[in-house]
Enzyme design. Structure first.
Site, PDB file in Angstrom:
ATOM      1  N   HIS A  10      -3.944  28.046  20.867  1.00  0.00           N
ATOM      2  CA  HIS A  10      -5.032  27.789  19.483  1.00  0.00           C
ATOM      3  C   HIS A  10      -5.063  26.321  19.237  1.00  0.00           C
ATOM      4  O   HIS A  10      -5.880  26.166  18.342  1.00  0.00           O
ATOM      5  CB  HIS A  10      -4.328  28.662  18.392  1.00  0.00           C
ATOM      6  CG  HIS A  10      -4.841  30.268  18.851  1.00  0.00           C
ATOM      7  ND1 HIS A  10      -5.678  30.812  18.783  1.00  0.00           N
ATOM      8  CD2 HIS A  10      -3.912  31.184  18.865  1.00  0.00           C
ATOM      9  CE1 HIS A  10      -5.859  31.915  19.237  1.00  0.00           C
ATOM     10  NE2 HIS A  10      -4.529  32.347  19.043  1.00  0.00           N
ATOM     11  N   HIS A  43      -2.767  30.572  28.398  1.00  0.00           N
ATOM     12  CA  HIS A  43      -3.718  31.722  28.766  1.00  0.00           C
ATOM     13  C   HIS A  43      -4.777  30.973  29.254  1.00  0.00           C
ATOM     14  O   HIS A  43      -5.852  30.747  28.726  1.00  0.00           O
ATOM     15  CB  HIS A  43      -3.841  32.753  27.897  1.00  0.00           C
ATOM     16  CG  HIS A  43      -4.614  34.046  28.434  1.00  0.00           C
ATOM     17  ND1 HIS A  43      -4.723  35.041  27.819  1.00  0.00           N
ATOM     18  CD2 HIS A  43      -5.237  34.270  29.657  1.00  0.00           C
ATOM     19  CE1 HIS A  43      -5.425  35.982  28.284  1.00  0.00           C
ATOM     20  NE2 HIS A  43      -5.778  35.365  29.503  1.00  0.00           N
ATOM     21  N   GLU A  70      -0.259  32.690  31.315  1.00  0.00           N
ATOM     22  CA  GLU A  70      -0.940  33.891  31.390  1.00  0.00           C
ATOM     23  C   GLU A  70      -2.254  34.081  31.874  1.00  0.00           C
ATOM     24  O   GLU A  70      -3.083  33.267  31.847  1.00  0.00           O
ATOM     25  CB  GLU A  70      -0.951  34.249  29.790  1.00  0.00           C
ATOM     26  CG  GLU A  70       0.271  34.396  28.893  1.00  0.00           C
ATOM     27  CD  GLU A  70       0.257  34.716  27.566  1.00  0.00           C
ATOM     28  OE1 GLU A  70       1.333  34.919  26.957  1.00  0.00           O
ATOM     29  OE2 GLU A  70      -0.829  34.578  26.920  1.00  0.00           O
ATOM     30  N   THR A 100      -8.303  38.460  20.898  1.00  0.00           N
ATOM     31  CA  THR A 100      -6.792  38.253  21.642  1.00  0.00           C
ATOM     32  C   THR A 100      -6.413  39.478  22.373  1.00  0.00           C
ATOM     33  O   THR A 100      -7.359  40.310  22.250  1.00  0.00           O
ATOM     34  CB  THR A 100      -5.925  37.816  20.586  1.00  0.00           C
ATOM     35  OG1 THR A 100      -4.594  37.365  21.378  1.00  0.00           O
ATOM     36  CG2 THR A 100      -5.539  39.164  19.513  1.00  0.00           C
ATOM     37  N   HIS A 191       3.767  38.654  20.958  1.00  0.00           N
ATOM     38  CA  HIS A 191       2.466  39.105  20.379  1.00  0.00           C
ATOM     39  C   HIS A 191       2.585  39.597  18.925  1.00  0.00           C
ATOM     40  O   HIS A 191       3.394  40.596  18.584  1.00  0.00           O
ATOM     41  CB  HIS A 191       1.595  40.283  21.202  1.00  0.00           C
ATOM     42  CG  HIS A 191       0.375  40.127  21.050  1.00  0.00           C
ATOM     43  ND1 HIS A 191      -0.848  39.234  21.348  1.00  0.00           N
ATOM     44  CD2 HIS A 191      -0.470  40.975  19.980  1.00  0.00           C
ATOM     45  CE1 HIS A 191      -1.875  39.421  20.993  1.00  0.00           C
ATOM     46  NE2 HIS A 191      -1.717  40.765  20.297  1.00  0.00           N
ATOM     47  N   HIS A 214       0.241  31.926  17.688  1.00  0.00           N
ATOM     48  CA  HIS A 214      -0.677  31.813  16.499  1.00  0.00           C
ATOM     49  C   HIS A 214       0.274  31.445  15.281  1.00  0.00           C
ATOM     50  O   HIS A 214      -0.375  30.818  14.317  1.00  0.00           O
ATOM     51  CB  HIS A 214      -1.280  33.172  16.337  1.00  0.00           C
ATOM     52  CG  HIS A 214      -2.386  33.119  15.311  1.00  0.00           C
ATOM     53  ND1 HIS A 214      -1.999  33.566  14.036  1.00  0.00           N
ATOM     54  CD2 HIS A 214      -3.726  32.736  15.211  1.00  0.00           C
ATOM     55  CE1 HIS A 214      -3.444  33.215  13.363  1.00  0.00           C
ATOM     56  NE2 HIS A 214      -4.229  32.892  14.180  1.00  0.00           N
TER      57      HIS A 214
END
Length: 239
Positions: A10, A43, A70, A100, A191, A214
């Site tokens: 992010h 990712h 990822e 996401t 997550h 996040h």
């Protein structure tokens, strides 16, 4: 004592919002490591919505701890991974329309193709983890296809708004940890985890590393990234 992998996707999301060069995820990785992160996670999505190929290559040159990539289990991504050589690849499901990653891999679907991708990565010296829901069948399938690790999807737990639902999800996570450990798999988790809920999962024990992004980047907006990482390190390591 569990480890913390900081997901810096992010930071790149903010950069891509303006199509510029800042903030730089490579600089963010250095700050996170200095603040005590045990690894850096990114990712590289097929649509390149945040992390770019250049970011990944620069991170491979600069990350001093562990680089966890990822990625979807596609030929393109396997080829990139074999070229860049991250320390770990975590295979995740991917849909272009999702904001996401919305859930774990269904390892039981296309097991041979998944096993082939895992084998190619392992032959290249890369440790392979599968991002799965805390489900016994998925854990068993992960072992069958030859994964080294599983990363338990904690999103359903994190989204639970009722105590009963939260406890049920914690029990599912704990059972997945026990089964994975019995089958010889390393255990990671991530997550939806944040400064409020991560201790409940860490207290279960048996998890080697938490991958969190996040909530750390969100807190960093107000406290700075160094402080945000240090605060999460304290929660993960001393639950």
């Amino acid at each position: 004592m569990a480890k913390l992998g900081v997901n810096i996707d992010h930071v790149a999301t903010i950069r891509q919002a303006r199509g510029g060069v800042e903030p730089d995820p490579v600089a963010a990785a250095a700050i996170a490591e200095f603040a005590g992160a045990d690894g850096i996670t990114v990712h590289l999505r097929e649509d390149r919505r945040h992390i770019q190929d250049r970011d990944l290559r620069l991170l491979r040159q600069t990350v001093k701890t562990k680089l966890n990539l990822e990625m979807a289990a596609t030929d393109e991504m396997v080829g990139i991974a074999l070229s860049v050589k991250p320390d770990m690849c975590t295979l995740v499901p991917e849909r272009r329309q999702e904001l996401t990653t919305e859930g774990g891999l269904d390892v039981r679907v296309g097991m041979q193709a998944l096993a082939d991708a895992i084998g190619r990565l392992q032959d290249g010296g890369i440790v392979v983890s599968l991002f799965i829901d805390p489900d016994a069948d998925q854990v068993k399938a992960s072992s069958k296809v030859g994964a080294d690790y599983i990363e338990i999807h904690t999103g359903t737990f994190a989204e639970a708004r009722e105590w009963k639902k939260e406890q049920a999800e914690l029990e599912r996570i704990e059972n997945a940890i026990k089964l994975g450990t019995k089958l010889g798999l390393g255990i990671n988790a991530g997550h939806g985890l944040n400064y409020t809920n991560v201790r409940k999962v860490a207290a279960l024990g048996g998890i080697e590393e938490f991958n969190i992004g996040h909530s750390i980047i969100s807190r960093a907006v107000f406290t700075g990234l160094d402080r945000a990482v240090r605060d999460m390190v304290d929660l993960v390591k001393y639950a």
